[in-house]
Design an enzyme around this catalytic site. Sequence first.
Site, short mmCIF file in Angstrom:
data_model
loop_
_atom_site.label_atom_id
_atom_site.label_comp_id
_atom_site.label_asym_id
_atom_site.label_seq_id
_atom_site.Cartn_x
_atom_site.Cartn_y
_atom_site.Cartn_z
N LYS A 262 -12.83 -71.50 -39.33
CA LYS A 262 -11.97 -72.51 -39.95
C LYS A 262 -11.86 -73.74 -39.07
CE LYS A 262 -9.63 -68.58 -41.91
NZ LYS A 262 -8.61 -67.53 -41.71
N LYS B 166 -7.42 -60.80 -26.92
CA LYS B 166 -7.69 -62.18 -27.34
C LYS B 166 -7.43 -63.17 -26.22
CE LYS B 166 -6.54 -61.07 -32.18
NZ LYS B 166 -7.73 -61.43 -33.00
N HIS C 291 -13.88 -53.11 -39.18
CA HIS C 291 -13.38 -54.38 -38.65
C HIS C 291 -12.97 -54.32 -37.19
CE1 HIS C 291 -12.98 -56.52 -42.56
NE2 HIS C 291 -12.79 -55.30 -43.03
N THR D 158 -12.30 -65.24 -37.72
CA THR D 158 -12.55 -66.12 -38.85
C THR D 158 -11.83 -67.45 -38.62
OG1 THR D 158 -10.76 -64.94 -39.98
CG2 THR D 158 -13.02 -64.42 -40.65
N LYS E 221 -3.75 -67.24 -33.52
CA LYS E 221 -4.23 -65.91 -33.90
C LYS E 221 -3.18 -64.92 -33.47
CE LYS E 221 -7.87 -66.68 -31.16
NZ LYS E 221 -8.96 -66.41 -32.08
N ARG E 222 -3.30 -63.65 -33.91
CA ARG E 222 -2.37 -62.64 -33.44
C ARG E 222 -2.36 -62.61 -31.91
NH1 ARG E 222 -0.11 -58.97 -37.28
NH2 ARG E 222 0.80 -57.98 -35.45
#
Length: 824
Positions: free
Chosen positions: A671, A565, A368, A667, A559-560
């Site tokens: 969504k 990111k 992952h 993911t 998100k985290r």
Amino acid sequence: MAIADILHELEHHPRPCDKEGLKKSIRDALIHQAGKDPLEATPRDWLEAVSYAVRERMIERRMFTQRLFNREHAKRVYYLSMEYLIGRMLINSLLNLGFYDPTREALSEMGVDLLTIAELEPDAALGNGGLGRLAACILDSMASQCMPGYGYGIRYEYGMFQQQIEHGQQVEHPDNWLRYGNNWEFARPEKLFRVRFYGRVITHRDNGNIRHHWQDCEEVIAMAYDYPMPGYGNKNVNNLRLWAAKATRDFDLNYFNEGDYIGAIQKKAETETISMVLYPNDATAIGRELRLKQEYFFVSASIQDILQHHEEMGYRISELADKVALQLNDTHPAIAVAELMHLLLDKHELPWMTAWEITKSVFGYTNHTLLPEALETWPVAVMERVLPRHMQIIYDINFHFMNEVRHTFPGDTEIVRRLSIIDEDHGRQVRMAHLAVVGSHKINGVAALHTALLKDTLFNDFYRLWPERFVSITNGITPRLWLNQANPALSDLISEHIGRDWVMDLSQLKALESFADVARCRAEFRSVKEANKRHLASLVLERTGIHIDPTAMFDVQVKRIHEYKRQLLNLLHVVAFYNRIRRGEAAQQAPRVVLFAGKAAPSYMRAKQIIRLINDVADVINHDPVVDGWLKVVFYPNYDVSSAAVIIPAADLSEQISTAGMEASGTGNMKLALNGALTIGTLDGANVEIREAVGEENIFIFGLTAEQVAETRQRGYRPRTHYEENAELREVLDMIRSGFFSPDERGRYRALVDDLLGNDAFLVLADFAAYVEAQERADALYRNPEEWTRRAMLNTARMGYFSIDRTVQQYAEEVWGVNPECWI
Ligand code: 26V
């Protein structure tokens, strides 16, 4: 009654699932389980009663499901995961079981509102982020597709911490999710396995065979807790088994007899800390012994349980790979490779090669992440002390493996060093990813780009050795939760047009494409989105005190919090946007609400500082009358599955802006697009495939590609050039650096900005100009509501591929060797 009669009775007279039957069960449970007079019952009592009524019905179905799987001698899939991010279970169970309407009506006749009491249930947050939520989506899919799939994990007493924001900063609070008990679990005090640690290995000869005895160990008992996992629209109920650590009785006797009563209690408590808390870290490996013990603890109990069932079914151990598939969710359970070998060699006394062939055919390994700091390694010295027999086995596995490598690449000593399970360069470490790859017949990445990068970089040597082992299986999401449950208004609208079968076959959404060209349909779609936005706005007000305008564009990054990111890139654009409005360019911009949510790992200082900066920027902007009506910035606290289910259906713009090559899949991106948000994103993770699916006109792609990122770094990246050449960027960075957003402490963000200017490991500055330009495209389109809505609808219509059911079918065919047909 004889057993046969009991079963007959159950099979033919299950608990009634209509309104009256449910009502009676709820009333009974309220009185006899919660022990409350209905006249005095609190909302929490009602919650307990209704979940009790549901669990009674689920458990009957689970029994029949299990009997069927046994009767059919079905091959079983065991999913081994340290994390399951499940969220609340009541509404999800009701919808999957088909009890939603009768339960709501039953409660309403008793004066109770279902949705109100459902909110009281705490999230089961036994996971960090994407990896844990994926595990939960996979369980939903296996149950919904009637697959014999079993989850195994840890019953943490404390899940993911609860995030509060105090003075703009993240503060962590323990997540005591079991405080009021848990109605979804079945304790199995008789399902116990011994798990051993420490001790030493004695070797002796027995008829010419070398045997190993692991002795003088410390023992912990793993006790099972079962969570029924109902499928959607069928009568199938699967099982998630989570293990809790208990001190052994022998342990009690030994220690207590020594006379040190308090010391004995202390030791007992220490043993039971193994399952106490989830490590709240999702991108850096933890070298803590307790973490290794957690990993081995749940793996050992699970594999003992799996082998016991195999034997109880009357199968031979040599048939294991025909009857069992084990999936490793990342390397966290990778010690399972050594544990299965240990049991096959030392308990079943199989020859080494036989044991090894079985092991390899049983395991699959999902990677992952490519982030080097997330790759787990354990110092050989620690492994030797905690799991001495397993360390020996790892050496043996490595010995055979190294011989194979030397045979394939004769004379290449470098490749031998690079591939070894033991890293000799950093003080002798066991590389868990290597153990997982060597011990599995299939290794998969979680998106096409991610798998390609695995083959090219991280696992390139392995790929050259065993190309046939590598497969790509793009992640997916469960439509049951992320559309049907989270967005009931959109779900009803969709079903009015194409029926409800999309819930189990998401590709049917394709049929919605033509409606995107119908003005009335667009108006309906838009009004659903507006209602979802109003709902979110009321929650934002409640949680943060910030008023937001539901007609503004909702620009969402949830998100985290992690540097890769690039929440910072988003924030730099926010400041640039703010400056444009202050310069009087407001008329050319659509009003926006920029919403952030996510948790930072408690020890990740830079991530926490990013949260603080978001809140500092929000504070200035939200109080500046000049931009009132044009821009609001919100940090929504304590992002979890339940808040995701409210935020995602209300989003217009989905921020998926990681440095290309760094997000394995994502993911949340799926969504959001499924719920009709347009994506602004880099060509990273599954964004690449989302672009293919929705069409490049319906997504805002920008920035360096993974290849260009690599080149830029190779050439010697100089972030300051971008600062020097881009006046808007310069203004933004100067403001943050000078303390414009932190007037009480002007130097607060100096180091952060200096790091961007001098280092910028995630290429934020390199992508800034392209990002601003993409934001302008998004802005322009949003000012044309008909066209925006049309494209949003096309996003929803074209996201069918990203159903977790497709993902699970691929695993079934390409990795597990099971036939995903429906038996019930
Ligand atoms: C790593 C570690 C390191 C050791 C300490 C505890 C811990 C806990 C979790 C992790 C997981 C890191 C990998 C991860 O979460 N990957 C995410 O997986 C998602 C599902 O495949 C994927 O969508 C995300 O892109 C990826 O970041």
